[in-house]
Design a protein around this motif. Structure first.
Motif, PDB file in Angstrom:
ATOM      1  N   CYS A   1       1.363 128.193 -19.672  1.00 40.73           N
ATOM      2  CA  CYS A   1       2.699 127.854 -19.176  1.00 40.73           C
ATOM      3  C   CYS A   1       3.701 128.893 -19.678  1.00 40.73           C
ATOM      4  CB  CYS A   1       3.132 126.464 -19.647  1.00 40.73           C
ATOM      5  SG  CYS A   1       2.020 125.123 -19.122  1.00 40.73           S
ATOM      6  N   LEU A   2       4.704 129.143 -18.863  1.00 43.77           N
ATOM      7  CA  LEU A   2       5.765 130.059 -19.268  1.00 43.77           C
ATOM      8  C   LEU A   2       6.533 129.473 -20.440  1.00 43.77           C
ATOM      9  CD1 LEU A   2       7.418 131.571 -16.060  1.00 43.77           C
ATOM     10  CD2 LEU A   2       6.385 132.816 -17.961  1.00 43.77           C
ATOM     11  N   ASP A   3       6.812 130.280 -21.432  1.00 40.46           N
ATOM     12  CA  ASP A   3       7.567 129.805 -22.579  1.00 40.46           C
ATOM     13  C   ASP A   3       8.984 129.435 -22.170  1.00 40.46           C
ATOM     14  OD1 ASP A   3       7.902 129.407 -25.496  1.00 40.46           O
ATOM     15  OD2 ASP A   3       9.306 131.067 -25.306  1.00 40.46           O
TER      16      ASP A   3
ATOM     17  N   ASP B   1       6.817 134.107 -10.997  1.00 36.26           N
ATOM     18  CA  ASP B   1       7.682 134.238 -12.174  1.00 36.26           C
ATOM     19  C   ASP B   1       6.930 134.722 -13.407  1.00 36.26           C
ATOM     20  OD1 ASP B   1       9.843 133.447 -10.710  1.00 36.26           O
ATOM     21  OD2 ASP B   1       9.772 131.357 -11.348  1.00 36.26           O
ATOM     22  N   MET B   2       5.608 134.723 -13.367  1.00 36.27           N
ATOM     23  CA  MET B   2       4.836 135.254 -14.495  1.00 36.27           C
ATOM     24  C   MET B   2       4.700 136.764 -14.337  1.00 36.27           C
ATOM     25  SD  MET B   2       1.849 132.548 -15.525  1.00 36.27           S
ATOM     26  CE  MET B   2       2.266 130.919 -16.162  1.00 36.27           C
TER      27      MET B   2
ATOM     28  N   SER C   1       5.998 138.757 -19.612  1.00 33.78           N
ATOM     29  CA  SER C   1       6.482 137.394 -19.842  1.00 33.78           C
ATOM     30  C   SER C   1       5.724 136.738 -20.988  1.00 33.78           C
ATOM     31  CB  SER C   1       6.322 136.541 -18.574  1.00 33.78           C
ATOM     32  OG  SER C   1       7.063 137.087 -17.503  1.00 33.78           O
TER      33      SER C   1
ATOM     34  N   VAL D   1       4.058 133.589 -22.716  1.00 36.70           N
ATOM     35  CA  VAL D   1       3.435 132.352 -22.261  1.00 36.70           C
ATOM     36  C   VAL D   1       2.841 131.612 -23.452  1.00 36.70           C
ATOM     37  CG1 VAL D   1       2.929 133.226 -19.952  1.00 36.70           C
ATOM     38  CG2 VAL D   1       1.272 133.540 -21.791  1.00 36.70           C
TER      39      VAL D   1
END
Length: 364
Positions: free
Chosen positions: A229-231, A268-269, A273, A275
């Motif tokens: 998951c994106l941070d 968006d990743m 990025s 994560v």
């Protein structure tokens, strides 16, 4: 006594009016409270401490010239998107052009020699049967003719090499990608094969993790699936398959560098990025709820469950497996398809009717 007897009918009449008024009083409308809710669905369980990683390109290539020379032009910078065949840098081509001119001249001279030797060969072939020339003279002409052929072929090969040299003064991208690093500047003299630019190829992307030794020893990680998951946006998630694990620990951090291939990464990743990943256990399922859905019953955690047929709520005790920064993991008490109230739980009571709000109905 007469006065009291006269007031009695009046008092009876007033009481009767009050009774009649009470009979016509409307009952209050039922209290229907709007709430937000969600239908719970078990998902693959995740285990272990969160692993912070970074999105990286799956394939990185270093672009370099095949010839030595001085860089006179660089048409891209770090972050530039390039396409296959695009020229990204140039060398000074004066030397390569002069080499091509010299090779071209050698080809023309070799062609002239071959034309001359072709005429001598035909003459020798005609004179030998009538013994106008000796056998040694004939053999010498044939040898010189074959030498002229070989000389022309050699000159043509050198010319092709010189043509490729002129082409190699242009550095082109072999595939689509993004420039990630600049390793040489305009005006710098570089050797053949010296890195000039580094490019991340478009397409697949990786996640790079530093995995602690305890996790490496406890489980067989190769081929494992991670939930990623994106941070910055924890609800934007996907999965990644671990395909590479360093055999030795880093001497400073004592962690193992690992790479996992992202499966259908969201847009968006992007590269770089941050994560957060956890190992996914496909043999175990769990239900996740937002913390706002929790309430209590007899000192134990509970949630309000909406009955689908009556739109009323009932309190149900649950058991919590663990908490995360954004979710509550429920181990028992709920089933797939149950609708749980996620906002407004403090103002509810058993069997209260509710109406469900969509996200579009909620105003800040």
């Amino acid at each position: 006594m007469r006065a009291s007897a006269g007031r009695l009918p009046v008092m009876l009449g007033s009481s009767l009016l009050l009774v009649l008024a009470g009979c016509h009083k409307k009952e209050p409308a039922p209290d229907i409270r709007p709430v937000r809710s969600m239908v719970v669905q078990p998902v693959d369980s995740t285990a272990g401490e969160p692993l912070t990683g970074q999105v990286a390109p799956h394939r990185t290539v270093t672009l370099s010239f095949r010839l030595p020379g001085k860089i006179v032009e660089r048409s891209v910078s770090v972050g530039s998107a390039v396409h296959a065949g695009q020229v990204v840098a140039r060398l000074d081509e004066v030397g390569a052009t002069q080499t091509l001119h010299a090779a071209t001249a050698d080809v023309e001279a070799a062609k002239a020699d071959l034309i001359q030797m072709e005429a001598l060969r035909k003459r020798a072939v005609a004179l030998l049967p009538v013994q106008a020339i000796s056998r040694n003279e004939y053999d010498d002409v044939i040898r010189r003719y074959h030498t002229a052929q070989s000389t022309l072929q050699s000159a043509q090969a050198r010319m092709r090499i010189a043509q490729e040299g002129v082409e190699h003064t242009q550095l082109t991208a072999d595939s689509d990608g993004i420039i990630t690093d600049r390793l040489a500047e305009v005006g710098e003299v570089v050797a053949a094969g010296q890195p000039v630019l580094r490019m991340a190829q478009s397409g697949e992307r990786d996640i790079q993790f530093d995995i602690p030794a305890s996790l490496v020893r406890a489980t067989g990680l190769m081929g494992r699936t991670f939930s990623v998951c994106l941070d910055a946006e924890p609800r934007l998630c996907t999965t990644a398959n671990l395909y590479e694990l360093a055999p030795d620990a880093d001497p400073l951090t004592r962690t193992y560098r690992a790479k996992a291939l992202l499966q259908s990464p969201p847009a968006d990743m992007t590269l770089g990025s941050v994560v957060v990943g956890r190992m996914t256990l496909t043999d175990r399922r769990e239900i996740r709820l937002p913390p706002s859905a929790l309430t209590a019953q007899d000192g134990k955690p509970a949630v309000w469950v909406v009955a689908a047929d009556t739109s009323t709520v009932a309190l149900r005790q649950i058991e919590i497996a663990s908490y995360t920064a954004t979710d509550v993991l429920v181990s028992s008490g709920l089933n797939a398809g149950d609708r749980v109230v996620t906002a407004g739980v403090q103002a509810l009571y058993p069997n209260q009717k509710v109406t469900l709000l969509n996200d579009a109905d909620v105003r800040p």
